[in-house]
Design an enzyme around this catalytic site. Sequence first.
Site, PDB file in Angstrom:
ATOM      1  N   MET A  74       0.830  -1.194   0.000  1.00 20.70           N
ATOM      2  CA  MET A  74       0.000   0.000   0.000  1.00 20.70           C
ATOM      3  C   MET A  74       0.872   1.254   0.000  1.00 20.70           C
ATOM      4  SD  MET A  74      -3.190  -1.030   0.115  1.00 20.70           S
ATOM      5  CE  MET A  74      -4.097  -2.532   0.513  1.00 20.70           C
ATOM      6  N   CYS A  75       0.491   2.261  -0.760  1.00 20.87           N
ATOM      7  CA  CYS A  75       1.200   3.536  -0.780  1.00 20.87           C
ATOM      8  C   CYS A  75       0.279   4.591  -1.376  1.00 20.87           C
ATOM      9  CB  CYS A  75       2.479   3.466  -1.618  1.00 20.87           C
ATOM     10  SG  CYS A  75       3.795   2.454  -0.915  1.00 20.87           S
ATOM     11  N   ASP A  76       0.566   5.856  -1.063  1.00 22.13           N
ATOM     12  CA  ASP A  76      -0.146   6.976  -1.665  1.00 22.13           C
ATOM     13  C   ASP A  76       0.867   8.015  -2.109  1.00 22.13           C
ATOM     14  OD1 ASP A  76      -3.155   6.478  -1.182  1.00 22.13           O
ATOM     15  OD2 ASP A  76      -2.240   6.045   0.762  1.00 22.13           O
ATOM     16  N   ASN A 121      -3.127   2.441  -4.734  1.00 17.96           N
ATOM     17  CA  ASN A 121      -2.915   1.027  -5.046  1.00 17.96           C
ATOM     18  C   ASN A 121      -3.943   0.484  -6.024  1.00 17.96           C
ATOM     19  OD1 ASN A 121      -2.183   1.287  -1.777  1.00 17.96           O
ATOM     20  ND2 ASN A 121      -0.621   0.428  -3.115  1.00 17.96           N
TER      21      ASN A 121
END
Length: 282
Positions: A1-3, A180
């Site tokens: 997960m990342c933003d 994601n």
Amino acid sequence: MCDCLVALSPATARGTTLFAKNSDRPPSEMQVVERFAPRQEPTTRATHVEVQPLDGHTIAFVGSRPTWMWGVEHGVNVAGVAAGNATIYTTLDPRGTPDGLTGMDLVRLALERASSASEAVDVIGALLQRYGQGGTGHDGVDRPYWSSFLVADPLQAFVIETSGSALAVEPVERTRATSNRTTIPSFDAEHRHPRQPVERLVDGRLAASHGVLADEPVTIEGLMSHLRSHVGGADGYTICMHVPDVEATTGSMVAELAIDGPPRAWFLIGSPCTGEYTRFDP
């Protein structure tokens, strides 16, 4: 997960490009922020495979990486290029693919070899075709995955989305957020995994990032506040992520890319909601 988020200079208060990313990883995994000096070596050993060395010296950069991994989650180089990646899921299953470059390896190689965002696109594309993506992205667990990338410089930014060796590139017009999931319309229509629960796990975070970017002028302080926030999802799947024993934000970066000056970058290890950003310029 990342933003990941980017705002080009027309949308920012200081007339500079701003780049931001939260890196969400296993909660017990540690990251380290390092400055990487220019280097020249006969071979480059990435996380899982060797890569043909660059003809000449690499570009100095500062980046944050999981301690067990060669690649970096995000960083910025002395030429003013910032880059980061995020896991995406597609109709192509990454399990069982031969070892290749991880998304984090490709981020580091782009920072070491590209002096502009468009060059970063070329570097990632060429390496992806030559070495492929493959190998686990988690220590001690066989968990390979595909990546999207956000790359930026003081004038331009691009989104890159991949599925194996297939990729699509979209230029950023003013502001852009990624998370994601596939977001480039044509690539999303062809490659998005039909059973990925994007509505529950991703779309709220992506909408929250779009909201921050729409509130112009975008500022460094505003991006840091956003990366610390617990908005965008339920059950801990928020911008600053806290999903016990599964995922947590373990690293964060905000970078300022100026046309007429050196880049500046602020890094944080651990949860942004409880930590303080420290300036680490490349």
